[in-house]
Design a protein around this motif. Structure first.
Motif, PDB file in Angstrom:
ATOM      1  N   GLU A   1       0.832  -1.195   0.000  1.00 19.83           N
ATOM      2  CA  GLU A   1       0.000   0.000   0.000  1.00 19.83           C
ATOM      3  C   GLU A   1       0.874   1.256   0.000  1.00 19.83           C
ATOM      4  N   LYS A   2       1.985   1.205   0.751  1.00 19.72           N
ATOM      5  CA  LYS A   2       2.922   2.328   0.736  1.00 19.72           C
ATOM      6  C   LYS A   2       3.514   2.519  -0.652  1.00 19.72           C
ATOM      7  N   ALA A   3       3.782   1.397  -1.314  1.00 15.76           N
ATOM      8  CA  ALA A   3       4.329   1.471  -2.667  1.00 15.76           C
ATOM      9  C   ALA A   3       3.324   2.114  -3.619  1.00 15.76           C
ATOM     10  N   ILE A   4       2.033   1.732  -3.491  1.00 18.05           N
ATOM     11  CA  ILE A   4       0.987   2.317  -4.338  1.00 18.05           C
ATOM     12  C   ILE A   4       0.871   3.812  -4.069  1.00 18.05           C
ATOM     13  N   ALA A   5       0.886   4.182  -2.771  1.00 12.66           N
ATOM     14  CA  ALA A   5       0.780   5.596  -2.399  1.00 12.66           C
ATOM     15  C   ALA A   5       1.960   6.392  -2.947  1.00 12.66           C
ATOM     16  N   LEU A   6       3.153   5.800  -2.908  1.00 11.49           N
ATOM     17  CA  LEU A   6       4.347   6.475  -3.424  1.00 11.49           C
ATOM     18  C   LEU A   6       4.228   6.711  -4.927  1.00 11.49           C
ATOM     19  N   VAL A   7       3.764   5.692  -5.641  1.00  9.99           N
ATOM     20  CA  VAL A   7       3.592   5.821  -7.095  1.00  9.99           C
ATOM     21  C   VAL A   7       2.557   6.901  -7.413  1.00  9.99           C
ATOM     22  N   ILE A   8       1.444   6.885  -6.680  1.00 11.61           N
ATOM     23  CA  ILE A   8       0.394   7.886  -6.907  1.00 11.61           C
ATOM     24  C   ILE A   8       0.922   9.283  -6.596  1.00 11.61           C
ATOM     25  N   GLY A   9       1.639   9.416  -5.480  1.00 11.99           N
ATOM     26  CA  GLY A   9       2.173  10.714  -5.098  1.00 11.99           C
ATOM     27  C   GLY A   9       3.143  11.268  -6.127  1.00 11.99           C
ATOM     28  N   VAL A  10       4.065  10.430  -6.581  1.00  7.76           N
ATOM     29  CA  VAL A  10       5.035  10.857  -7.598  1.00  7.76           C
ATOM     30  C   VAL A  10       4.326  11.203  -8.905  1.00  7.76           C
ATOM     31  N   ALA A  11       3.372  10.348  -9.318  1.00  9.93           N
ATOM     32  CA  ALA A  11       2.624  10.603 -10.553  1.00  9.93           C
ATOM     33  C   ALA A  11       1.832  11.899 -10.451  1.00  9.93           C
ATOM     34  N   GLY A  12       1.266  12.154  -9.272  1.00 11.31           N
ATOM     35  CA  GLY A  12       0.518  13.386  -9.071  1.00 11.31           C
ATOM     36  C   GLY A  12       1.391  14.615  -9.194  1.00 11.31           C
ATOM     37  N   ILE A  13       2.583  14.560  -8.606  1.00 14.81           N
ATOM     38  CA  ILE A  13       3.519  15.687  -8.683  1.00 14.81           C
ATOM     39  C   ILE A  13       3.969  15.907 -10.124  1.00 14.81           C
ATOM     40  N   LEU A  14       4.317  14.809 -10.817  1.00 13.22           N
ATOM     41  CA  LEU A  14       4.747  14.924 -12.213  1.00 13.22           C
ATOM     42  C   LEU A  14       3.634  15.493 -13.093  1.00 13.22           C
TER      43      LEU A  14
END
Length: 464
Positions: free
Chosen positions: A439-452
């Motif tokens: 879940e942390k990995a999913i959140a990290l991917v979403i967070g990075v994708a959101g920033i990009l």
């Protein structure tokens, strides 16, 4: 106080009332700008099959998993974990909020076109605020009362559509509908456009027409008989699909494409060509006002309800669990209304109108993600529990259709929607700070994708 449950009729009117908003009244123009009449017909057939498969997935899940009362949230959570379930809720919830603001905006735009002295922006804001809090008060009184009022409004807003269908059948001309070079030239603009692209563009309109098909599933804990939830979903699909196909396609056989593409009130144009004449515009505009108010009322039931169900699993802050003496999630209802009130203030600033339109489109894209997660859960369950091959096929088609519509709508919107999901990360951590590794990995991917995505929008790398 003992709560009165929703019977089959009220469940059907809930779904129909939720789906039919303002879009159906402008669907002929929306579609003719993207596809020729015959291409639009093909798109409706493909889209109808896809949405029907999704409705059948919901139908099956309500039977085999009657304990999952939160609809798209609980299906995603059960299939893929707490955090994925929260994201299904979050995107769906924000989509509902932005959709409600769009209903209010279109309501006052239509109302102003009927008044000799249009309301000022401040007057529209005050009027919109009154509507919000009156609906919040109605919702506070209990779901049963709201659903009865919604049933009356739903019947009222369907009547003008039936009138258009009856008049449209008498005026329909096959030669107007069957345009030349329809498979490779978009007749409304004269620009080259191949058939597959026409269908893909039309699909982005069609899928939004059915947002709300899951309404009864989201309200399943309120149903008198749980077995009627899935049945209501399928019956509602048939009703709405028939209405949309006839209302959107009949005008294409009455009004030439170039004229239809510039019509601000296409259904009124249809009625103006009949004996009804100038009264047609008034009838349609009144019907549109009723339709918008009805759709808004339906979402005032669904929005707080799904937030409450999500909080019961610990994925939303504890206050969202609070209910009043009418068994209505009062805190969720108030927060839901306050957020819309805040966004309504923002809409008074003209320079933010474009930003709002983009945000609303992104929010509705996230609803498709919720649909995809539900259909994938159905597919996973079908193979895990060794259900019949027919249900496996239904779940597979529903999943494929959801993926296809995400790409057909525009991959830039799907990518940029990561911003919305990223905004949900702190909310989830506030309610459920413990996250598993994946879940942390999913959140990290979403967070990075959101920033990009945000950086690319600011720098012009993503254009809408």
């Amino acid at each position: 106080m003992k709560e009165k449950k929703l019977n089959l009729f009220l469940l059907i009117t809930l779904i129909v009332g939720t789906i039919i908003g303002g879009g159906i009244f402008n669907s002929p123009t929306d579609l003719i700008l993207k596809a020729n009449p015959l291409a639009a017909l093909i798109a409706w057939l493909i889209g109808g099959v896809g949405i029907l498969m999704l409705a059948l997935v919901f139908y099956k899940l309500t039977i085999v998993k009657p304990d999952l009362n939160g609809g798209i949230y609980t299906y995603a959570k059960e299939g893929f974990g707490n955090y994925v379930g929260f994201n299904s809720f979050w995107g769906y919830w924000l989509g509902a909020i932005f959709g409600n603001i769009a209903f209010i905006s279109l309501f006052f735009k239509t109302l102003n076109s009927m008044l000799p002295h249009p309301l000022s922006p401040f007057g529209c804001f005050i009027g919109g605020s009154i509507i919000l809090w009156v609906y919040a008060w109605i919702g506070w009184r209990g779901v049963r009362k709201v659903s009865i009022l919604n049933a009356v409004i739903t019947i009222a807003k369907v009547l003008p559509l039936i009138l258009v269908i009856i008049v449209g059948i008498t005026l329909f001309q096959p030669h107007v509908f069957s345009v030349q070079q329809w498979s490779h030239v978009l007749v409304s603009t004269g620009q080259p456009e191949n058939l597959s692209h026409q269908i893909g563009q039309a699909m982005s309109t069609i899928v939004w027409c059915f947002v709300g098909i899951e309404a009864a599933v989201s309200m399943s804990r309120r149903a008198k008989k749980h077995s009627e939830v899935g049945l209501a979903t399928v019956i509602s699909f048939v009703i709405v699909w028939c209405l949309y196909v006839l209302v959107s396609l009949l005008p294409m056989g009455i009004i030439p494409a170039h004229e239809l593409s510039t019509s601000s009130v296409p259904l009124a144009t249809v009625l103006s060509k009949s004996v009804i004449g100038v009264w047609g515009a008034l009838i349609i505009k009144v019907g549109l006002l009723i339709s918008l108010l009805g759709a808004l009322l339906s979402w005032f039931m669904i929005g707080p309800e799904i937030a409450y169900v999500t909080s019961m699993d610990g994925a939303m802050p504890k206050p969202f669990k609070l209910v009043n003496r009418h068994n209505v999630p009062g805190f969720a209802l108030i927060v839901y209304t306050l957020i819309m009130q805040a966004i309504l203030i923002v809409l008074l600033l003209p320079q933010l109108q474009t930003a709002y339109t983009i945000a609303y489109t992104l929010a509705t894209t996230t609803t498709l993600v919720a649909y995809l997660l539900s259909s994938l859960y159905g597919l996973k369950l079908a193979f895990k529990e060794s259900y019949s091959w027919s249900f496996k096929l239904v779940a597979l088609i529903a999943s494929a259709y959801a993926i296809y519509t995400l790409f057909a709508t525009g991959i830039e919107y799907a990518f940029a929607s990561a911003i919305i999901f990223a905004l949900g990360i702190p909310v989830y951590l506030l309610a459920a700070p413990k996250m598993r590794r994946f879940e942390k990995a999913i959140a990290l991917v979403i967070g990075v994708a959101g920033i990009l995505a945000l950086v690319m929008i600011i720098r012009g790398g993503i254009n809408f």
